[in-house]
Design a protein around this motif. Structure first.
Motif, mmCIF file in Angstrom:
data_model
loop_
_atom_site.group_PDB
_atom_site.id
_atom_site.type_symbol
_atom_site.label_atom_id
_atom_site.label_comp_id
_atom_site.label_asym_id
_atom_site.label_seq_id
_atom_site.Cartn_x
_atom_site.Cartn_y
_atom_site.Cartn_z
ATOM 1 N N PRO A 69 0.723 -1.258 0.139
ATOM 2 C CA PRO A 69 0.024 -0.039 0.076
ATOM 3 C C PRO A 69 0.933 1.221 -0.011
ATOM 4 O O PRO A 69 1.553 1.518 0.914
ATOM 5 C CB PRO A 69 -0.746 -0.170 1.343
ATOM 6 C CG PRO A 69 -0.809 -1.548 1.646
ATOM 7 C CD PRO A 69 0.458 -1.956 1.249
ATOM 8 N N VAL A 150 -4.408 -1.510 5.229
ATOM 9 C CA VAL A 150 -3.550 -2.595 5.409
ATOM 10 C C VAL A 150 -3.707 -3.298 6.902
ATOM 11 O O VAL A 150 -3.514 -4.498 7.064
ATOM 12 C CB VAL A 150 -2.006 -2.033 5.359
ATOM 13 C CG1 VAL A 150 -1.815 -1.311 6.687
ATOM 14 C CG2 VAL A 150 -0.956 -3.259 4.970
ATOM 15 N N HIS A 152 -5.274 -5.679 9.292
ATOM 16 C CA HIS A 152 -5.873 -6.972 8.813
ATOM 17 C C HIS A 152 -7.017 -7.026 9.374
ATOM 18 O O HIS A 152 -7.909 -7.899 8.836
ATOM 19 C CB HIS A 152 -4.658 -8.112 9.080
ATOM 20 C CG HIS A 152 -4.632 -8.309 10.606
ATOM 21 N ND1 HIS A 152 -5.116 -9.483 11.191
ATOM 22 C CD2 HIS A 152 -4.646 -7.410 11.783
ATOM 23 C CE1 HIS A 152 -5.207 -9.376 12.562
ATOM 24 N NE2 HIS A 152 -4.647 -8.291 12.837
ATOM 25 N N ILE A 200 -2.108 -4.786 17.473
ATOM 26 C CA ILE A 200 -0.588 -4.143 17.302
ATOM 27 C C ILE A 200 0.554 -4.865 16.428
ATOM 28 O O ILE A 200 1.507 -4.845 16.847
ATOM 29 C CB ILE A 200 -0.244 -3.843 18.753
ATOM 30 C CG1 ILE A 200 -0.389 -4.836 19.522
ATOM 31 C CG2 ILE A 200 -1.015 -2.665 19.496
ATOM 32 C CD1 ILE A 200 0.692 -5.006 20.575
ATOM 33 N N THR A 201 -0.188 -5.182 15.493
ATOM 34 C CA THR A 201 1.047 -5.770 14.439
ATOM 35 C C THR A 201 1.692 -4.875 13.579
ATOM 36 O O THR A 201 2.693 -5.033 12.903
ATOM 37 C CB THR A 201 0.440 -6.825 13.493
ATOM 38 O OG1 THR A 201 -0.859 -6.455 12.946
ATOM 39 C CG2 THR A 201 0.344 -8.087 14.517
ATOM 40 N N LYS A 202 1.277 -3.519 13.933
ATOM 41 C CA LYS A 202 1.968 -2.492 13.331
ATOM 42 C C LYS A 202 1.929 -2.108 11.637
ATOM 43 O O LYS A 202 2.953 -1.386 11.185
ATOM 44 C CB LYS A 202 3.455 -2.479 13.888
ATOM 45 C CG LYS A 202 3.502 -2.164 15.356
ATOM 46 C CD LYS A 202 4.975 -1.782 15.676
ATOM 47 C CE LYS A 202 5.148 -1.412 17.169
ATOM 48 N NZ LYS A 202 6.434 -0.835 17.315
ATOM 49 N N CYS A 203 1.393 -2.724 10.942
ATOM 50 C CA CYS A 203 1.432 -2.698 9.546
ATOM 51 C C CYS A 203 0.863 -1.209 9.405
ATOM 52 O O CYS A 203 1.093 -0.745 8.197
ATOM 53 C CB CYS A 203 0.544 -3.647 8.894
ATOM 54 S SG CYS A 203 1.254 -5.199 9.086
ATOM 55 N N GLU A 206 3.792 0.928 9.215
ATOM 56 C CA GLU A 206 4.943 0.823 8.299
ATOM 57 C C GLU A 206 4.490 1.335 7.049
ATOM 58 O O GLU A 206 5.253 1.569 6.353
ATOM 59 C CB GLU A 206 4.956 -0.809 8.125
ATOM 60 C CG GLU A 206 5.721 -1.507 9.122
ATOM 61 C CD GLU A 206 5.717 -3.018 8.802
ATOM 62 O OE1 GLU A 206 5.798 -3.477 7.516
ATOM 63 O OE2 GLU A 206 6.164 -3.697 9.729
#
Lengths: 254, 259
Positions: A69, A150, A152, A200-203, A206
């Motif tokens: 993205p 992005v 999820h 909180i997988t931080k995509c 990013e």
């Protein structure tokens, strides 16, 4: 001397579509949006693409370039290997209108659900830079919705009815941390906004073109504020013995 | 013309248009974390070779067996290790790491997840317990104080022939010191601490206390910027510290006395 690069651009609508190949004459310094404009000018005048400023400030040209993205206007062609095909698709999370244009109106509906800045009755309107630093980071958001795309929870699980998404966690953080604001939005965060769905997988961080630390500076602090109110056994005990068990929802913050 | 590909294709694990090696990070995370979990569990089960001279393995600190003179049938490491294990398991960085790597939720950004799986995030048991991270921080801070004491003790070598302890330094002293410094860097960059120490305030300039807390928040934020790096370095350091003490105690490695 101009070189030729191969583009694959998604062409289609809500009923389906396909990747279509185009050869594009590229010059040094070109961005992907320049390539799309050249395709529109020379090969496919009906190719739909939303854009406005071409300066990474309007947030209109969000798309997925080689699966990532990105803003089309901020993605330089010379960042890719010369032999690499440039694949451009619309953002996946929102309904497709045509080609690279999606309907992002769901975001504007979510925005309406968030109570705006509600000043404390005793608010001192003299601002200090130390107090505004955190808030100003959040105000950089250009609403490109790449973070929403992005995420999820929205992208893969389609939980738009249960989670507001990172963009609106940033907006709520901006209000919650504002020194003049007197409203407590922790109940909204826990229930309607679905903060707990974020793992909180931080995509979101990013992909943010404004480099806002969405997870560390907005979402995690909000999770901690919700934990203060709902999940901290020591604070719950303290509130019990002190008799201060009612969350503040009043406009004066008292 | 390319093949027909719909934007509404159903997800499946690993489905993506990304052409970079997005899978390297989750793979390395799985390898690193699994290696540590396997080693630390094995080491905790041993119940011996955790002391060598003035050095005490961080897996067995505080040494409650020595303190109370208990003759335990089980390894007392487990009565300690649940604290740092809980602290790391609920840490915001590690949550990202294992949600991506072990649960593949998601395996990478803009990468497909296993199809047809329901998702509740951290709204229900067991993952709602992640909200107790701050409680594990309080306990981990106590364990950390013991590790600082152990690092201090590692400077004093007792010699059976000369009697009292003498000040000195061995390679093991440095190993234990590096261990506790990295653990401090990791613990004091914790997101919960960042909130509790000042992040929860809306006004950083409302009074002297708020101003002090703003400065403290700034310090924790500085450590927090590199929380990922602190997490990995401290994990390696604590595992290596146990390994060093263990191998010295077993006579496989020989501790070099610097002075």
């Amino acid at each position: 001397m101009a070189e030729v690069r191969k583009f694959k651009v998604y062409r289609g609508d809500k009923n389906g579509g396909q990747l279509t190949e185009y050869n594009v004459q590229v010059e040094p310094g070109m961005v992907v949006l320049d390539g799309i404009h050249q395709i529109q000018r020379t090969q496919a005048a009906d190719l739909a693409c939303r854009w406005n400023c071409k300066a990474a400030k309007c947030g209109s040209c969000s798309a997925e370039v080689n699966g990532k993205p990105r803003l089309l206007c901020k993605t330089r062609l010379d960042d890719f290997d010369p032999a690499e095909i440039i694949t451009v698709r619309p953002v996946k999370t929102f309904p497709l209108i045509r080609d690279l244009v999606c309907d992002v109106s769901w975001n504007f509906e979510v925005n309406k659900k968030i109570p705006p800045l509600t000043p404390k009755k005793t608010a001192d309107w003299v601002m200090h830079q130390e107090d505004m630093d955190r808030v100003q980071e959040f105000r950089k958001c250009i609403e490109c919705f790449l973070c929403q795309n992005v995420c999820h929870v929205l992208r893969n699980h389609d939980l738009k009815d249960r989670f507001y998404g990172p963009r609106f966690m940033v907006r709520i953080a901006c209000l919650e941390m504002h020194p003049m604001d007197g409203l407590d939005r922790t109940k909204l965060l826990k229930d309607e906004a679905g903060l707990g769905f974020c793992n909180i997988t931080k995509c979101c961080t990013e992909v943010c073109p404004e480099e806002i630390h969405i997870t560390d500076n907005a979402i995690i602090p909000l999770k901690e504020r919700v934990a203060d109110r709902h999940y901290d056994p020591l604070r719950a005990f303290w509130r019990k013995i002190m008799g201060a068990d009612h969350p503040c929802t009043c406009a004066d913050g008292g | 013309m390319a093949g027909i590909l719909s934007v509404t294709d159903p997800d499946r694990l690993g489905k993506t248009d990304r052409v970079d090696a997005w899978w390297v990070e989750p793979l390395l995370t799985v390898l690193g974390l699994t290696a540590f979990i396997v080693y630390s569990t094995w080491a905790a089960f041993q119940g011996d070779h955790y002391r060598f001279g003035p050095y005490l393995s961080p897996f067995y600190s505080p040494n409650i067996k020595e303190w109370f003179g208990w003759n335990l049938d089980f390894s007392f490491a487990f009565s300690i290790l649940w604290v740092p294990a809980g602290f790391r398991a609920t840490c915001y960085y590690y949550r990202k790491a294992y949600y991506r790597s072990y649960f593949m939720d998601p395996p990478g950004c803009a990468v497909g997840e296993p199809h047809g799986r329901s998702y509740l995030g951290e709204t229900e048991f067991p993952f709602i317990l992640q909200n107790l991270h701050r409680c594990f921080f309080y306990l981990a801070a106590i364990v950390l104080a013991f590790l600082w004491y152990d690092a201090y003790e590692a400077f004093f070598f007792k010699d059976a022939a000369t009697g009292p302890a003498t000040f000195g330094m061995g390679v093991g002293t440095i190993v234990l010191l590096v261990n506790v410094v990295t653990l401090t860097g990791f613990s004091f960059g914790c997101n919960s601490l960042r909130h509790l120490i000042g992040g929860k305030l809306d006004c950083f300039t409302c009074g002297a206390t708020a101003r002090i807390r703003h400065k403290l928040w700034g310090g924790v934020s500085l450590l927090n910027l590199r929380h990922t790096e602190w997490a990995w370095v401290s994990l390696f350091a604590v595992g290596f510290a146990d390994l060093y003490v263990r191998l010295c105690s077993m006579g496989i490695w020989h501790d070099i006395r610097i002075f």
